[in-house]
Design a protein around this motif. Structure first.
Motif, PDB file in Angstrom:
ATOM      1  N   ASN A  12       0.874  -1.165   0.000  1.00 59.74           N
ATOM      2  CA  ASN A  12       0.000   0.000   0.000  1.00 59.74           C
ATOM      3  C   ASN A  12       0.909   1.213   0.000  1.00 59.74           C
ATOM      4  OD1 ASN A  12      -1.607   2.211   0.676  1.00 59.74           O
ATOM      5  ND2 ASN A  12      -3.064   0.925   1.778  1.00 59.74           N
ATOM      6  N   ARG A  40       0.186   4.388   2.396  1.00 56.16           N
ATOM      7  CA  ARG A  40       0.430   4.173   3.820  1.00 56.16           C
ATOM      8  C   ARG A  40       1.817   3.608   4.065  1.00 56.16           C
ATOM      9  NH1 ARG A  40      -4.033   4.247   6.673  1.00 56.16           N
ATOM     10  NH2 ARG A  40      -3.440   2.702   8.209  1.00 56.16           N
ATOM     11  N   SER A  60      -8.435   2.180   6.498  1.00 58.15           N
ATOM     12  CA  SER A  60      -8.169   3.582   6.240  1.00 58.15           C
ATOM     13  C   SER A  60      -8.997   4.429   7.186  1.00 58.15           C
ATOM     14  CB  SER A  60      -8.539   3.907   4.801  1.00 58.15           C
ATOM     15  OG  SER A  60      -8.609   5.287   4.640  1.00 58.15           O
ATOM     16  N   ARG A  86     -12.501   5.877   5.970  1.00 55.67           N
ATOM     17  CA  ARG A  86     -13.685   5.101   5.606  1.00 55.67           C
ATOM     18  C   ARG A  86     -14.977   5.746   6.080  1.00 55.67           C
ATOM     19  NH1 ARG A  86     -12.502  -1.359   5.964  1.00 55.67           N
ATOM     20  NH2 ARG A  86     -10.739  -1.355   4.540  1.00 55.67           N
ATOM     21  N   TRP A 140     -15.896   8.787   4.001  1.00 60.03           N
ATOM     22  CA  TRP A 140     -16.342   8.371   2.669  1.00 60.03           C
ATOM     23  C   TRP A 140     -17.818   7.979   2.703  1.00 60.03           C
ATOM     24  CZ3 TRP A 140     -11.391   5.044   2.042  1.00 60.03           C
ATOM     25  CH2 TRP A 140     -10.399   5.791   1.420  1.00 60.03           C
ATOM     26  N   MET A 141     -18.164   7.196   3.714  1.00 57.48           N
ATOM     27  CA  MET A 141     -19.554   6.747   3.803  1.00 57.48           C
ATOM     28  C   MET A 141     -20.473   7.922   4.094  1.00 57.48           C
ATOM     29  SD  MET A 141     -19.817   3.032   5.379  1.00 57.48           S
ATOM     30  CE  MET A 141     -18.477   2.781   6.481  1.00 57.48           C
ATOM     31  N   GLY A 181     -20.948   9.676   0.962  1.00 56.75           N
ATOM     32  CA  GLY A 181     -21.795   8.868   0.081  1.00 56.75           C
ATOM     33  C   GLY A 181     -23.265   9.028   0.427  1.00 56.75           C
ATOM     34  N   PHE A 189     -26.055  10.859  -1.838  1.00 57.41           N
ATOM     35  CA  PHE A 189     -27.237  10.109  -2.275  1.00 57.41           C
ATOM     36  C   PHE A 189     -28.503  10.891  -1.948  1.00 57.41           C
ATOM     37  CE2 PHE A 189     -30.506   7.238  -0.516  1.00 57.41           C
ATOM     38  CZ  PHE A 189     -30.923   6.628  -1.686  1.00 57.41           C
ATOM     39  N   ALA A 223     -26.316   3.166  -3.515  1.00 56.20           N
ATOM     40  CA  ALA A 223     -25.782   3.653  -2.236  1.00 56.20           C
ATOM     41  C   ALA A 223     -25.268   2.486  -1.403  1.00 56.20           C
ATOM     42  CB  ALA A 223     -26.841   4.425  -1.467  1.00 56.20           C
ATOM     43  N   PHE A 280     -22.047   1.230  -2.760  1.00 55.90           N
ATOM     44  CA  PHE A 280     -20.946   2.120  -2.402  1.00 55.90           C
ATOM     45  C   PHE A 280     -20.470   1.833  -0.974  1.00 55.90           C
ATOM     46  CE2 PHE A 280     -19.634   6.108  -0.343  1.00 55.90           C
ATOM     47  CZ  PHE A 280     -18.499   6.375  -1.094  1.00 55.90           C
ATOM     48  N   ILE A 281     -21.446   1.685  -0.068  1.00 54.28           N
ATOM     49  CA  ILE A 281     -21.077   1.424   1.322  1.00 54.28           C
ATOM     50  C   ILE A 281     -20.337   0.097   1.436  1.00 54.28           C
ATOM     51  CG2 ILE A 281     -22.039   0.879   3.595  1.00 54.28           C
ATOM     52  CD1 ILE A 281     -24.204   2.984   2.916  1.00 54.28           C
ATOM     53  N   VAL A 326     -16.762   0.579   0.251  1.00 55.37           N
ATOM     54  CA  VAL A 326     -15.917   1.262   1.242  1.00 55.37           C
ATOM     55  C   VAL A 326     -15.540   0.284   2.348  1.00 55.37           C
ATOM     56  CG1 VAL A 326     -15.871   3.033   3.028  1.00 55.37           C
ATOM     57  CG2 VAL A 326     -16.829   3.560   0.797  1.00 55.37           C
ATOM     58  N   LYS A 327     -16.555  -0.463   2.816  1.00 57.03           N
ATOM     59  CA  LYS A 327     -16.306  -1.357   3.945  1.00 57.03           C
ATOM     60  C   LYS A 327     -15.349  -2.474   3.580  1.00 57.03           C
ATOM     61  CE  LYS A 327     -19.810  -0.705   7.301  1.00 57.03           C
ATOM     62  NZ  LYS A 327     -20.981  -1.178   8.021  1.00 57.03           N
ATOM     63  N   SER A 328     -15.360  -2.919   2.329  1.00 57.56           N
ATOM     64  CA  SER A 328     -14.458  -4.008   1.947  1.00 57.56           C
ATOM     65  C   SER A 328     -13.092  -3.473   1.551  1.00 57.56           C
ATOM     66  CB  SER A 328     -15.069  -4.818   0.817  1.00 57.56           C
ATOM     67  OG  SER A 328     -15.113  -4.029  -0.342  1.00 57.56           O
ATOM     68  N   GLY A 329     -12.873  -2.181   1.740  1.00 56.42           N
ATOM     69  CA  GLY A 329     -11.524  -1.633   1.592  1.00 56.42           C
ATOM     70  C   GLY A 329     -11.112  -1.307   0.174  1.00 56.42           C
ATOM     71  N   PHE A 364     -11.416   1.371  -1.427  1.00 58.98           N
ATOM     72  CA  PHE A 364     -10.952   2.749  -1.607  1.00 58.98           C
ATOM     73  C   PHE A 364      -9.691   3.043  -0.799  1.00 58.98           C
ATOM     74  CE2 PHE A 364     -15.310   2.820  -2.804  1.00 58.98           C
ATOM     75  CZ  PHE A 364     -15.383   3.724  -3.834  1.00 58.98           C
ATOM     76  N   ASP A 365      -9.247   2.037  -0.023  1.00 53.86           N
ATOM     77  CA  ASP A 365      -8.154   2.302   0.910  1.00 53.86           C
ATOM     78  C   ASP A 365      -6.867   2.720   0.210  1.00 53.86           C
ATOM     79  OD1 ASP A 365      -9.883   1.743   2.833  1.00 53.86           O
ATOM     80  OD2 ASP A 365      -8.879  -0.020   3.644  1.00 53.86           O
TER      81      ASP A 365
END
Lengths: 803, 65
Positions: free
Chosen positions: A127, A130, A170, A173, A176-177, A180, A184, B19, B22-23, B26-29, B31-32
């Motif tokens: 990564n 990081r 990260s 996270r 980001w949500m 999002g 939406f 939506a 997208f969530i 993000v949760k599965s990483g 975008f990390d």
């Protein structure tokens, strides 16, 4: 002077790391390398058919020159090793290492080809942002220690600290949500409000007209509860503790819009302002995200814990064992080696030891300790290894504390405190303006406008632009200075640098090269076989003179020596092939002093027969006279040195004779600096950070000139690496420039707020527009900070070329 | 006109699907790390290194010094 010329003529660059090859060039397959380490890595890569590493980037390797040999023995401790793993089952294990050396695409390529080095490595993933690598390996075939050794061998030494179990997730996270969800809701709310935007009345009277506002109201709930929760929580905490922060007006604006919209939807059967509300939060979060990213980028953290050893060698019976720091108990006996840090308060069992307490006191004077004396934690051992008995359990946090105290001692930047002060009042003024404007519109009977104006004023006013100006500009200036090879401890230092008018230099190791000197031998040199033994002997000692002479002597293969003994301040001795070799002061060797009162001589005797002495004369850095020509225009320069006045003639070309002081003890140096500061001078002290730490501390800005960045002296405010000293005029110019940039950024953000608020009060702005404007103002201030500094950087470079 | 309500609900459901996607992403990483994959995809395995490899091998067989 011949020697320096030679250095300048060689302009070969290392094939591996691209560093200039100075002393000895190591050749291999028609490629040059700056050090043996780089060459080894090159060979290793070739053996594993990974040579296209060198095609991916120009000289991508990591210099192996200043690398310390690290002992990864502590990884044998199973409990500790397991604590580092992310995952394991009975066959495979997964571990994530933080590797600060990752810096280019070629690094990623190489680290993801780790399986070529060892078949038991299953896969590795980098990564880049990081600077971590996650490795999956067969744990029964390959131990964690072996894995770390492989990484270490190719130059990517992982940083392992007790609490550095790298968190894979990260930190972004959540935001980001939040963005999002807000996005939406914002998009859909706009869609449902579309007829209203165009003043259409097609739905009037139908079910749809009642249905759409309710949908909007539902969309707003997750936005308020999830997306906006950070603002609301922070504002709530601030009100509870009675410390108003800038989230308070924002939260008030958000809540006003939300409640008023709900009132309109459920009591007045209107559409409300849910589109504004969601859009507002969407843009606020985007701005916040950008801000967070910028700050993370500028973060300049120096993790103190990496300075301390993680495990120590404990003596059990006759065996030495690596034991985790937290397992050390009182009465345990430990062996501390050269350059290791004493982990706990303990009793010295060996005869003598010299300890460097610069971590604790900032004074880098070696303290000589005798047997049975108490050694305090935090000191660094210099010289041969010692045995100690632990008196108090070590505490990682106590050690870390020593450093943090230093950090806490720094006062806040002057500019920053102005901005912080304004921000506090700012919030109250904004609240007052919003209330008055809202009341005005209510009295005029326009309730809708009153709510709009109230929330817009609260949103559009942006103290963050004010608060951002200083940290962004100075943080960026700090990075720009880093490019000049000049590292400051904090942003405050840059501000102080801008006000400097007097510069005091130390001579030895600062104006002169610490590792290069004119050495000559007075007397008759012994034959090569004996010289080889002398060379080996010199290499055992860490004394600067030994190192200088060692570098001067031609390269000899290492000889076997026994009975090595280093007598502090006197000399070194050892036996090689039955001959007793002694190097040191005349009294140590037993010679007549026939050199006058000159400190830098080292006598040599073999089997008590005196051969003569090495005379070491320090060499001034190249370009020093140019440096002084530039500095003397604007600054008052002084020189203060502990040496005798041999170099007076040379130095007086550059510095006014009245300002030159020779043969000064460290205490006197400090006094001299203090006298100048009391004279209302803003003093920059430039020293080597070793014997003048007192003077460095007493000055406004203490600059330490060191050859390796690992010799960090806590007493100094800034460090520069060797020849970075010549960049001093540029650095000072840039510091002055950044203060100007901050002032411009201040003016811009003031103008923005005044114009924004005056428009909002008149009801000319909608809340959504305000929410777009606010991050833009922060961004513009950040941009001013960034471009201002890079313009300054270019200007300084241009000036340099011209002169 | 009330038929529009069904369409609006469907559109909202489709959008919610995105939506949720997208969530999940993000949760599965996913975008990390946005940088490393962009570099990784550009590498070919081996083909380029072969010529260098053979060259180096011949050099390794008669090392200097």
């Amino acid at each position: 002077m011949e020697q320096i010329n030679n250095i300048a003529e060689k302009t070969t660059h290392c094939k591996h790391c691209g560093e200039l090859c100075t002393d000895i060039v190591y050749d291999h397959e028609q490629q040059s390398f700056c050090c043996l380490g780089c060459k080894t890595v090159y060979q290793l890569l070739n053996e594993h058919e990974l040579a296209c590493f060198y095609d991916l980037d120009n000289k991508p390797g990591i210099s192996q020159k200043s690398k310390l040999k690290q002992n990864f023995g502590f990884l044998e401790d199973q409990e500790f090793a397991n604590s580092l793993l992310d995952f394991q089952n009975d066959k495979i294990a997964k571990v994530t290492f933080s590797i600060p050396a990752i810096h280019c695409a070629a690094c990623i390529w190489l680290l993801e080809k780790l399986y070529k080095f060892n078949p038991h490595i299953e896969r590795s993933r980098v990564n880049f942002n990081r600077k971590t690598v996650s490795i999956t390996y067969l744990k029964n075939e390959l131990s964690l220690k072996e894995l770390v050794a492989i990484l270490d061998k190719i130059g990517y030494t992982p940083e392992i600290a007790i609490d550095n179990k790298t968190n894979q997730k990260s930190p972004y996270r959540k935001i980001w949500m939040q963005i999002g969800i807000a996005g939406f809701a914002f998009g859909n709310a706009m869609l449902f409000s579309l007829p209203e935007y165009f003043g259409m009345s097609i739905f009037d009277g139908s079910m749809v007209a009642h249905f759409l506002p309710v949908l909007n109201a539902i969309l707003a709930i997750p936005v308020l509860l999830f997306s906006a929760q950070d603002y609301l929580k922070s504002a709530w905490n601030a009100t509870v503790t009675k410390k108003i922060n800038m989230d308070v007006p924002i939260s008030l604006g958000i809540l006003t819009l939300f409640i008023y919209s709900y009132y309109l939807i459920f009591f007045e059967q209107q559409l409300g302002y849910i589109d504004s509300f969601t859009g507002l939060i969407f843009f606020l979060l985007l701005g916040k995200y950008y801000q967070q990213k910028t700050f993370d980028h500028l973060k300049f953290d120096r993790d103190v814990k990496s300075f301390f050893p993680l495990s120590v060698s404990k003596l059990e019976g006759n065996k030495e064992q690596n034991v985790l720091l937290k397992h050390i108990l009182p009465d345990d006996i430990l062996r501390i080696r050269n350059e290791e840090i004493i982990p706990a308060d303990c009793l010295l069992l060996s005869d003598a030891a010299s300890i460097d307490y610069s971590f604790v006191t900032g004074e880098s004077i070696l303290e000589e300790k005798q047997k049975e004396e108490l050694l305090y934690a935090g000191g660094r051992l210099k010289g041969s290894s010692i045995l100690v008995q632990v008196k108090k359990r070590p505490s990682q946090s106590h050690l870390a504390q020593l450093w943090d105290d230093e950090k806490m001692g720094q006062s806040h930047s002057h500019m920053q405190s102005i901005a912080d002060g304004i921000s506090t009042y700012f919030t109250f003024i904004i609240l007052a303006v919003a209330l008055i404007a809202g009341l005005y519109w209510i009295m005029n009977g326009q309730y809708a406008t009153a709510v709009k104006v109230f929330s817009t004023v609260l949103i559009v006013a942006c103290p963050c632009a004010l608060a951002l100006a200083t940290p962004v500009t100075l943080g960026n200036a700090m990075r720009a200075l880093g490019k000049f090879g000049f590292f400051t401890k904090n942003t405050q230092t840059i501000e102080n640098l801008a006000h400097i008018d007097t510069i005091i230099f130390d001579k030895t190791g600062t104006l002169t090269y610490p590792d290069k000197a004119l050495v000559n031998f007075v007397g008759e040199l012994p034959d090569h076989k004996q010289l080889a033994a002398v060379s080996t002997l010199l290499n055992q000692s860490r004394h600067p003179l030994s190192q200088l002479i060692f570098n001067w002597l031609p390269y000899y293969p290492t000889q076997e020596i026994t009975h090595f003994k280093e007598t502090g301040g006197q000399g070194i001795s050892a036996i090689c092939e039955g001959r007793l070799i002694k190097l040191g002061k005349n009294t140590f060797v037993g010679a007549q002093d026939d050199t006058g009162n000159n400190g830098a001589v080292v006598y040599l005797s073999i089997d008590e027969e005196i051969f003569g002495y090495f005379k070491v004369k320090h060499v001034f850095r190249q370009g020093i006279s140019g440096l002084f020509q530039e500095l003397n225009h604007q600054y008052e320069t002084h020189l203060i040195s502990g040496d005798n006045a041999n170099d007076m003639a040379e130095v007086s070309q550059w510095i006014n004779n009245q300002n030159i002081q020779f043969q000064q003890l460290p205490g006197r140096k400090q006094h001299y600096v203090k006298a100048l500061t009391e004279d209302r001078k803003k003093v920059l002290m430039v020293g080597d950070g070793l014997n003048d730490s007192g003077a460095l501390k007493a000055s406004h800005v203490g600059l330490a000139v060191t050859e390796s960045s690992s010799q960090f002296s806590p007493a100094s405010d800034a460090i520069t690496l060797g020849n970075g000293l010549l960049q001093l005029p540029k650095v000072l110019g840039l510091a002055k420039h950044s203060i100007k940039v901050i002032k411009v950024a201040f003016i811009v953000s003031f103008l923005y707020n005044i114009i924004g608020i005056s428009m909002a009060v008149q009801g000319l702005l909608s809340p959504v527009f305000a929410a777009i404007l606010m991050p833009i103002s922060s961004v513009s201030v950040v941009l001013i900070g960034l471009t201002g500094i890079s313009i300054g950087q270019k200007k300084m470079n241009y000036k340099k070329q011209k002169s | 006109m009330n038929i529009l309500i069904i369409l609006i609900v469907i559109s909202l459901l489709v959008a919610s699907g995105f939506a949720v996607a997208f969530i999940w992403a993000v949760k599965s990483g996913q975008f990390d790390d946005a940088f490393t994959p962009s570099v990784r995809i550009l590498w070919e395995d081996g083909s380029k290194s072969k010529s260098i490899k053979s060259q180096n091998k011949s050099e390794l067989n008669n090392p200097k010094s």
